[in-house]
Design an enzyme around this catalytic site. Structure first.
Site, PDB file in Angstrom:
ATOM      1  N   LYS A  54     -13.598  42.089 112.486  1.00 42.94           N
ATOM      2  CA  LYS A  54     -12.277  41.880 113.106  1.00 42.94           C
ATOM      3  C   LYS A  54     -11.466  43.174 113.122  1.00 42.94           C
ATOM      4  O   LYS A  54     -10.898  43.561 114.142  1.00 42.94           O
ATOM      5  CB  LYS A  54     -11.486  40.787 112.352  1.00 42.94           C
ATOM      6  CG  LYS A  54     -12.079  39.409 112.457  1.00 42.94           C
ATOM      7  CD  LYS A  54     -11.207  38.363 111.789  1.00 42.94           C
ATOM      8  CE  LYS A  54     -11.026  38.607 110.296  1.00 42.94           C
ATOM      9  NZ  LYS A  54     -12.308  38.624 109.539  1.00 42.94           N
ATOM     10  N   THR A  55     -11.401  43.818 111.977  1.00 43.93           N
ATOM     11  CA  THR A  55     -10.625  45.052 111.897  1.00 43.93           C
ATOM     12  C   THR A  55     -11.263  46.126 112.781  1.00 43.93           C
ATOM     13  O   THR A  55     -10.576  46.878 113.472  1.00 43.93           O
ATOM     14  CB  THR A  55     -10.539  45.524 110.430  1.00 43.93           C
ATOM     15  OG1 THR A  55      -9.942  44.465 109.667  1.00 43.93           O
ATOM     16  CG2 THR A  55      -9.696  46.774 110.289  1.00 43.93           C
ATOM     17  N   GLN A  91      -9.068  32.960 104.811  1.00 47.39           N
ATOM     18  CA  GLN A  91      -8.686  34.075 103.944  1.00 47.39           C
ATOM     19  C   GLN A  91      -7.181  34.168 103.755  1.00 47.39           C
ATOM     20  O   GLN A  91      -6.658  35.221 103.402  1.00 47.39           O
ATOM     21  CB  GLN A  91      -9.198  35.391 104.518  1.00 47.39           C
ATOM     22  CG  GLN A  91     -10.706  35.504 104.485  1.00 47.39           C
ATOM     23  CD  GLN A  91     -11.150  36.901 104.888  1.00 47.39           C
ATOM     24  OE1 GLN A  91     -10.950  37.865 104.160  1.00 47.39           O
ATOM     25  NE2 GLN A  91     -11.743  37.010 106.052  1.00 47.39           N
ATOM     26  N   ASP A 139      -3.464  42.828 112.746  1.00 52.43           N
ATOM     27  CA  ASP A 139      -4.597  42.481 111.870  1.00 52.43           C
ATOM     28  C   ASP A 139      -4.125  41.470 110.825  1.00 52.43           C
ATOM     29  O   ASP A 139      -2.932  41.357 110.551  1.00 52.43           O
ATOM     30  CB  ASP A 139      -5.104  43.765 111.173  1.00 52.43           C
ATOM     31  CG  ASP A 139      -6.516  43.603 110.599  1.00 52.43           C
ATOM     32  OD1 ASP A 139      -7.139  42.541 110.799  1.00 52.43           O
ATOM     33  OD2 ASP A 139      -7.012  44.564 109.955  1.00 52.43           O
ATOM     34  N   GLU A 140      -5.049  40.738 110.224  1.00 55.96           N
ATOM     35  CA  GLU A 140      -4.730  39.784 109.143  1.00 55.96           C
ATOM     36  C   GLU A 140      -3.617  38.814 109.557  1.00 55.96           C
ATOM     37  O   GLU A 140      -2.667  38.578 108.797  1.00 55.96           O
ATOM     38  CB  GLU A 140      -4.307  40.537 107.863  1.00 55.96           C
ATOM     39  CG  GLU A 140      -5.329  41.542 107.352  1.00 55.96           C
ATOM     40  CD  GLU A 140      -6.429  40.926 106.499  1.00 55.96           C
ATOM     41  OE1 GLU A 140      -6.426  39.689 106.325  1.00 55.96           O
ATOM     42  OE2 GLU A 140      -7.296  41.688 106.042  1.00 55.96           O
ATOM     43  N   ARG A 198     -15.851  40.558  99.499  1.00 54.32           N
ATOM     44  CA  ARG A 198     -15.620  42.004  99.507  1.00 54.32           C
ATOM     45  C   ARG A 198     -16.906  42.757  99.219  1.00 54.32           C
ATOM     46  O   ARG A 198     -16.983  43.972  99.398  1.00 54.32           O
ATOM     47  CB  ARG A 198     -14.587  42.412  98.424  1.00 54.32           C
ATOM     48  CG  ARG A 198     -13.179  41.832  98.529  1.00 54.32           C
ATOM     49  CD  ARG A 198     -12.576  42.003  99.868  1.00 54.32           C
ATOM     50  NE  ARG A 198     -12.797  40.812 100.690  1.00 54.32           N
ATOM     51  CZ  ARG A 198     -12.724  40.824 102.025  1.00 54.32           C
ATOM     52  NH1 ARG A 198     -12.492  41.926 102.678  1.00 54.32           N
ATOM     53  NH2 ARG A 198     -12.937  39.722 102.709  1.00 54.32           N
TER      54      ARG A 198
HETATM   55  P1  ATP Z   1     -12.219  41.001 106.657  1.00 53.39           P
HETATM   56  O1  ATP Z   1     -12.047  39.595 107.126  1.00 53.39           O
HETATM   57  O2  ATP Z   1     -12.741  41.060 105.274  1.00 53.39           O
HETATM   58  O3  ATP Z   1     -11.020  41.848 106.907  1.00 53.39           O
HETATM   59  P2  ATP Z   1     -13.385  42.061 109.053  1.00 53.39           P
HETATM   60  O4  ATP Z   1     -13.760  40.920 109.903  1.00 53.39           O
HETATM   61  O5  ATP Z   1     -12.145  42.777 109.372  1.00 53.39           O
HETATM   62  O6  ATP Z   1     -13.425  41.619 107.542  1.00 53.39           O
HETATM   63  P3  ATP Z   1     -14.589  44.658 109.225  1.00 53.39           P
HETATM   64  O7  ATP Z   1     -13.996  45.227 108.001  1.00 53.39           O
HETATM   65  O8  ATP Z   1     -14.053  45.054 110.525  1.00 53.39           O
HETATM   66  O9  ATP Z   1     -14.626  43.063 109.086  1.00 53.39           O
HETATM   67  O10 ATP Z   1     -16.161  44.920 109.238  1.00 53.39           O
HETATM   68  C1  ATP Z   1     -16.949  44.762 108.075  1.00 53.39           C
HETATM   69  C2  ATP Z   1     -17.983  45.869 107.977  1.00 53.39           C
HETATM   70  O11 ATP Z   1     -18.969  45.706 108.971  1.00 53.39           O
HETATM   71  C3  ATP Z   1     -17.382  47.228 108.185  1.00 53.39           C
HETATM   72  O12 ATP Z   1     -18.031  48.146 107.354  1.00 53.39           O
HETATM   73  C4  ATP Z   1     -17.705  47.510 109.640  1.00 53.39           C
HETATM   74  O13 ATP Z   1     -17.741  48.869 109.920  1.00 53.39           O
HETATM   75  C5  ATP Z   1     -19.059  46.862 109.791  1.00 53.39           C
HETATM   76  N1  ATP Z   1     -19.360  46.421 111.177  1.00 53.39           N
HETATM   77  C6  ATP Z   1     -18.665  45.525 111.895  1.00 53.39           C
HETATM   78  N2  ATP Z   1     -19.226  45.350 113.111  1.00 53.39           N
HETATM   79  C7  ATP Z   1     -20.294  46.174 113.163  1.00 53.39           C
HETATM   80  C8  ATP Z   1     -21.302  46.451 114.150  1.00 53.39           C
HETATM   81  N3  ATP Z   1     -21.307  45.856 115.333  1.00 53.39           N
HETATM   82  N4  ATP Z   1     -22.246  47.343 113.826  1.00 53.39           N
HETATM   83  C9  ATP Z   1     -22.260  47.961 112.625  1.00 53.39           C
HETATM   84  N5  ATP Z   1     -21.366  47.734 111.658  1.00 53.39           N
HETATM   85  C10 ATP Z   1     -20.384  46.848 111.918  1.00 53.39           C
HETATM   86 MG    MG Z   2     -10.381  43.125 108.273  1.00 56.09          MG
END
Ligand code: ATP
Ligand code: MG
Length: 726
Positions: free
Chosen positions: A33-34, A249, A218-219, A603
């Protein structure tokens, strides 16, 4: 096609390249997402949908904002001038300074800190309105005002259901007035005034809508009412708003956050494109299975489940480990961290220890210091730097050594007892005349108040005499009371619990820290106060992380939101801590605690350790602790149950040495004289509990702790020193 779009999966790409308009991305942890939000900004710029100054991206912390901005510059290969990536609060502060001409304060306003707020409220409650401070407790009033502000309610709109509400509304009104007079804004005001500015000055709002044509948040599940209002106002015109979040979350309800904002968003922007992301890039499948088992403990029907699918394979097993107590827990963490650093080559910077409450860091910090593992705390003061801990230590130091002027100055008016700067000056003058230190002069005052009457005003004398009597009572008992008892006595005499503990979460946490200090004091029953104070001073002085050095991260689960680490230790997974005792009677709060554990688990990228101490230090000894109810679904093979295996007992981590060669292995802690060895099955006698059988023997922190089944039927854990072998 931009090359970096290939770093995304098709769903992520769809979100990033969605036609401008409202977009909602809902997806589980680690699904990107981020990342998607960051790439969306890059895409908007690269496709010329926007100039940098047209974009406002909102993150949850300042740290996240910095990281996002850096990532964008790498993606686009240029410096981005004029781009706004910030938290809601930082954005609002900037806006208010810029638009101060429309507001009842000047652009040079100062943000009031907690202490300012408290002082002001106290003046109003006690001074202006002459109210009883017990019924109108400063902290509780402050919390009520904060809640109202987070709902976007000013004093005029403060909900009045009872007489008490009327009074609080009046305090609130005065408080706002006084803040304005002093050109102060509190943290919540930043949001409140910004929304007000936009509501009352449509031409200003229009300017901002025109400027920030693209809004990204975000969030989103942890936004509160007023933040939602702000998003709506800014997005009303252009409707180009991109939000990402995960209901599961949401962990900031206690601060006014409301995950239903995700649903409100769908209602207010019915044309929103909704994108779901389904693959998890962060964690191994083993970790995700554990996370889902915790979250979906009751939801049996697969249809209601949001499956988390790992891209990375199953990975090493998740370890669920029972340990004897918190000390053993800290030793476990240190040992495994050293092991993983040495054998698996994982940098310490990629490891984190997470806990529910800040007070839990104390035992960990000491063990890490002992073995020389560098660490840093996120979002919290180091334990010994915390105000309440320093207060209580200062009282103890003063009792021990009345000449300690720094401690005297720290606590002579804590909690406030009417000893201001003038009275203090009078005390110093009198002390000088007597040829004594101010502390000794107070002891003199306690004994011969009549000698003092001609020299001080009646008011000053009264205030000082009260404190002097207490100080004297403590001082003469230093030798006779154990450190923990002296601490109890001091805390009771000065009313310290009521002073810090005010019904707010923050107050509870402060009191937890005091109790934690007391727990440490109980370990010094034999060695006495001097040894205790020396220990505190030594630990408090060590600085663990040299700038630029990598270390283990210690943080609360709340602070870990959005972050990721290769290795995660979740400690203290027992009833009363997680779920926190405050939450057990409220089903909604309980569910939030469950989500908190879920956030903690997710995490971890590679290694996850769930630690469950069997005993916790409590008043008067060790108390049995029950494993957290949230762990109930975690049975092998879902987790590797480390506790059923024979652990190499009493093996503690060697001193950590960052240098490759490790020659001399020194023991950091001094050895104790050895006790008669006890083994399970031995017959023992205790002065108070009588005779019994030894069940278990454990060495911890240089002490031997023995679990004994007494003939009376009681099972106790006691220090070996207190037992005699029969
Ligand atoms: P949270 O809900 O915990 O905030 P999130 O959904 O924001 O998580 P991110 O932090 O954006 O998730 O991504 C998690 C990890 O996966 C990061 O290290 C990110 O770089 C990696 N990642 C996400 N998408 C890809 C992709 N398509 N290819 C490679 N790595 C990825
Ligand atoms: Mg995130």
């Amino acid at each position: 096609m931009h090359p970096w779009l290939l770093e995304l999966n098709p769903q992520q790409q769809a979100a990033v390249t969605a036609r401008p308009g409202p977009v909602l991305v809902m997806a589980g942890p680690g699904s990107g997402k981020t990342r998607v939000l960051t790439y969306r900004v890059a895409w908007l710029l690269a496709e010329n949908h926007a100039q940098p100054w047209n974009i406002l991206a909102v993150t949850f912390t300042n740290k996240a904002a910095r990281e996002m901005a850096e990532r964008l510059e790498v993606l686009l290969g240029t410096r981005l001038r004029g781009l706004t990536v910030s938290t809601f609060h930082a954005f609002c502060a900037r806006t208010l300074r810029r638009e101060a001409q429309f507001l009842p304060f000047s652009s040079a306003f100062v943000i009031a800190d907690e202490d300012d707020q408290r002082r002001l409220l106290k003046q109003i409650i006690r001074g202006d309105l002459n109210l009883d401070e017990k019924s109108y407790n400063v902290h509780r009033v402050k919390a009520a005002i904060s809640r109202a502000k987070n709902e976007g309610l000013g004093p005029e709109a403060f909900p009045r259901r009872t007489y008490r509400d009327e009074v609080v509304a009046k305090i609130y009104a005065r408080y706002q007035q006084r803040l304005l007079e002093a050109n102060l804004l509190d943290f919540d005001d930043l949001l409140l005034w910004t929304v007000r500015l936009f509501q009352e000055h449509p031409q200003v709002l229009a300017r901002y809508q025109d400027l920030f044509r693209h809004l990204l948040v975000d969030e989103f599940q942890d936004t509160n009412g007023i933040q939602y209002q702000l998003v709506r106002l800014l997005a009303e015109q252009h409707r180009q708003v991109f939000v990402v979040g995960d209901m599961d979350q949401s962990i900031y309800r206690w601060r006014g956050a409301d995950y239903r904002n995700l649903m409100r968003f769908e209602r207010d922007f019915p044309d929103a494109q909704v994108v779901l992301l389904e693959e998890n890039y962060r964690s191994t499948q083993n970790i995700l299975d554990v996370a889902m088992a915790v979250l979906y403990h009751r939801r049996r029907r697969a249809a209601h489940r949001k499956q988390l699918r790992a891209r990375r394979g199953s990975g090493p097993p998740v370890v669920l480990q029972q340990v004897f107590n918190e000390q053993a827990e800290a030793e476990f963490v240190a040992r495994i961290a050293v092991d993983l650093a040495r054998r698996a080559g994982i940098p310490l910077g990629d490891m984190a220890v997470m806990y529910r409450t800040n007070a839990q860091s104390r035992v960990l910090e000491e063990e890490l210091l002992r073995v020389g593992l560098p660490y840093h705390l996120v979002g919290a003061q180091r334990f010994y730097g915390r105000r309440e801990v320093r207060d209580v230590v200062a009282f103890l130091r003063l009792a021990f050594n009345p000449d300690d002027l720094a401690s005297l100055e720290r606590v002579i008016n804590v909690p406030p007892r009417g000893i201001g700067a003038r009275t203090l000056q009078a005390l110093y003058r009198r002390a000088e005349a007597l040829g004594l230190s101010p502390g000794r002069a107070l002891l003199h005052l306690a004994e011969q108040p009549e000698d003092w009457t001609p020299h001080l005003s009646a008011r000053a004398l009264k205030a000082l005499y009260g404190f002097a009597q207490m100080l004297q009572a403590w001082h003469v008992r230093v030798a006779e009371l154990a450190p923990a008892q002296l601490l109890d006595r001091i805390v009771a005499d000065v009313g310290y619990e009521a002073y810090v503990r005010d019904g707010t979460d923050e107050g509870d946490e402060r009191w937890e820290n005091v109790k934690e200090l007391r727990r440490l004091a109980t370990e010094f029953e034999q060695q006495g106060l001097a040894a205790f104070l020396e220990r505190v001073a030594l630990v408090a002085d060590q600085d663990t992380l040299a700038p630029g050095e990598e270390g283990l991260t210690l943080l609360t689960i709340h602070a870990a939101k959005g972050l990721e680490f290769r290795v995660v230790f979740l400690v203290g997974l027992v009833e009363g801590l997680l779920p926190h005792s405050r939450s057990v009677d409220d089903p909604e709060a309980l569910e939030e605690e469950r989500r908190l554990l879920y956030v903690g688990i997710t995490r971890a990228k590679d290694y996850l350790f769930l630690l469950v101490p069997q005993y916790r230090m409590a008043y008067g000894g060790l108390d049995f602790a029950e494993p957290s109810r949230f762990l109930a679904p975690l049975k092998p093979p879902l987790v590797h149950d480390g506790s059923t295996q024979k652990q190499p007992r009493a093996k503690r981590a060697e001193r950590y040495d960052a240098r490759p060669h490790r020659g001399n292995r020194r023991e950091a802690a001094p050895r104790r004289p050895s006790m008669p060895r006890l083994r399970p099955g031995d017959r023992v006698v205790h002065a108070r509990w009588g005779e019994g059988f030894v069940l278990q023997v454990e060495r911890s922190h240089g002490d031997t702790l023995v679990q004994v089944a007494f003939d009376s039927g009681q099972v106790k854990v006691l220090l070996a020193e207190y037992l005699q072998k029969l």
